[in-house]
Design a protein around this motif. Structure first.
Motif, PDB file in Angstrom:
ATOM      1  N   LEU A 196     -20.449   8.108 -21.333  1.00 23.66           N
ATOM      2  CA  LEU A 196     -20.397   7.926 -19.885  1.00 23.66           C
ATOM      3  C   LEU A 196     -21.172   6.677 -19.481  1.00 23.66           C
ATOM      4  O   LEU A 196     -20.690   5.863 -18.695  1.00 23.66           O
ATOM      5  N   LYS A 197     -22.346   6.492 -20.057  1.00 22.90           N
ATOM      6  CA  LYS A 197     -23.167   5.315 -19.763  1.00 22.90           C
ATOM      7  C   LYS A 197     -22.449   4.037 -20.191  1.00 22.90           C
ATOM      8  O   LYS A 197     -22.414   3.050 -19.454  1.00 22.90           O
ATOM      9  N   ALA A 198     -21.845   4.048 -21.377  1.00 18.98           N
ATOM     10  CA  ALA A 198     -21.110   2.880 -21.869  1.00 18.98           C
ATOM     11  C   ALA A 198     -19.901   2.588 -20.989  1.00 18.98           C
ATOM     12  O   ALA A 198     -19.594   1.427 -20.702  1.00 18.98           O
ATOM     13  N   PHE A 199     -19.219   3.629 -20.560  1.00 16.78           N
ATOM     14  CA  PHE A 199     -18.062   3.462 -19.689  1.00 16.78           C
ATOM     15  C   PHE A 199     -18.485   2.826 -18.366  1.00 16.78           C
ATOM     16  O   PHE A 199     -17.847   1.900 -17.877  1.00 16.78           O
ATOM     17  N   PHE A 200     -19.575   3.311 -17.776  1.00 11.79           N
ATOM     18  CA  PHE A 200     -20.068   2.744 -16.528  1.00 11.79           C
ATOM     19  C   PHE A 200     -20.400   1.268 -16.693  1.00 11.79           C
ATOM     20  O   PHE A 200     -20.171   0.467 -15.801  1.00 11.79           O
ATOM     21  N   ALA A 201     -20.932   0.897 -17.844  1.00 14.32           N
ATOM     22  CA  ALA A 201     -21.317  -0.494 -18.096  1.00 14.32           C
ATOM     23  C   ALA A 201     -20.100  -1.425 -18.121  1.00 14.32           C
ATOM     24  O   ALA A 201     -20.220  -2.612 -17.832  1.00 14.32           O
ATOM     25  N   THR A 202     -18.920  -0.890 -18.451  1.00 14.25           N
ATOM     26  CA  THR A 202     -17.723  -1.716 -18.508  1.00 14.25           C
ATOM     27  C   THR A 202     -17.025  -1.845 -17.166  1.00 14.25           C
ATOM     28  O   THR A 202     -16.170  -2.714 -17.007  1.00 14.25           O
ATOM     29  N   MET A 203     -17.400  -1.010 -16.226  1.00 16.18           N
ATOM     30  CA  MET A 203     -16.742  -1.027 -14.924  1.00 16.18           C
ATOM     31  C   MET A 203     -17.270  -2.180 -14.085  1.00 16.18           C
ATOM     32  O   MET A 203     -18.481  -2.394 -13.999  1.00 16.18           O
ATOM     33  N   LYS A 204     -16.353  -2.901 -13.491  1.00 17.34           N
ATOM     34  CA  LYS A 204     -16.730  -4.033 -12.646  1.00 17.34           C
ATOM     35  C   LYS A 204     -16.867  -3.561 -11.205  1.00 17.34           C
ATOM     36  O   LYS A 204     -16.075  -2.756 -10.733  1.00 17.34           O
ATOM     37  N   PRO A 205     -17.871  -4.096 -10.503  1.00 13.13           N
ATOM     38  CA  PRO A 205     -17.959  -3.755  -9.088  1.00 13.13           C
ATOM     39  C   PRO A 205     -16.796  -4.360  -8.328  1.00 13.13           C
ATOM     40  O   PRO A 205     -16.200  -5.347  -8.768  1.00 13.13           O
ATOM     41  N   PRO A 206     -16.458  -3.772  -7.201  1.00 15.60           N
ATOM     42  CA  PRO A 206     -15.329  -4.308  -6.431  1.00 15.60           C
ATOM     43  C   PRO A 206     -15.609  -5.725  -5.958  1.00 15.60           C
ATOM     44  O   PRO A 206     -16.759  -6.054  -5.630  1.00 15.60           O
ATOM     45  N   GLU A 207     -14.573  -6.545  -5.938  1.00 17.38           N
ATOM     46  CA  GLU A 207     -14.729  -7.912  -5.458  1.00 17.38           C
ATOM     47  C   GLU A 207     -14.765  -7.921  -3.939  1.00 17.38           C
ATOM     48  O   GLU A 207     -14.041  -7.182  -3.288  1.00 17.38           O
ATOM     49  N   ARG A 208     -15.579  -8.777  -3.402  1.00 18.63           N
ATOM     50  CA  ARG A 208     -15.684  -8.894  -1.948  1.00 18.63           C
ATOM     51  C   ARG A 208     -14.890 -10.114  -1.501  1.00 18.63           C
ATOM     52  O   ARG A 208     -14.963 -11.146  -2.139  1.00 18.63           O
ATOM     53  N   PRO A 209     -14.193  -9.948  -0.419  1.00 15.33           N
ATOM     54  CA  PRO A 209     -13.382 -11.088   0.066  1.00 15.33           C
ATOM     55  C   PRO A 209     -14.218 -12.240   0.583  1.00 15.33           C
ATOM     56  O   PRO A 209     -15.320 -12.195   0.858  1.00 15.33           O
TER      57      PRO A 209
END
Length: 68
Positions: free
Chosen positions: A55-68
């Motif tokens: 779960l921790k590794a998966f979270f590390a691969t997730m990118k935050p949403p891009e802001r316009p």
């Protein structure tokens, strides 16, 4: 959407682990479509369960949403 999944999984992981084995199984997460969609990505060793390390590794691969 990645942030929503991350928050939801992090907040609900103890509740999702209904059999209290320290991992979340695909059947335990199946009630939530969004979480179930990402289950296979998070299950790094493909054993049918997502543990805290995965779960921790998966979270590390997730990118935050891009802001316009």
């Amino acid at each position: 959407m990645a942030l929503v999944v991350r928050r939801k999984l992090k907040a609900s992981s103890p509740e999702l682990d209904t059999d209290k084995d320290g991992a979340i199984s695909k059947s335990e997460v199946s009630a939530d479509k969004r979480l179930a969609e990402h289950f296979d990505q998070a299950d790094a060793d493909h054993d049918g369960k997502v543990n805290a390390t995965e779960l921790k590794a998966f979270f590390a691969t997730m990118k935050p949403p891009e802001r316009p």
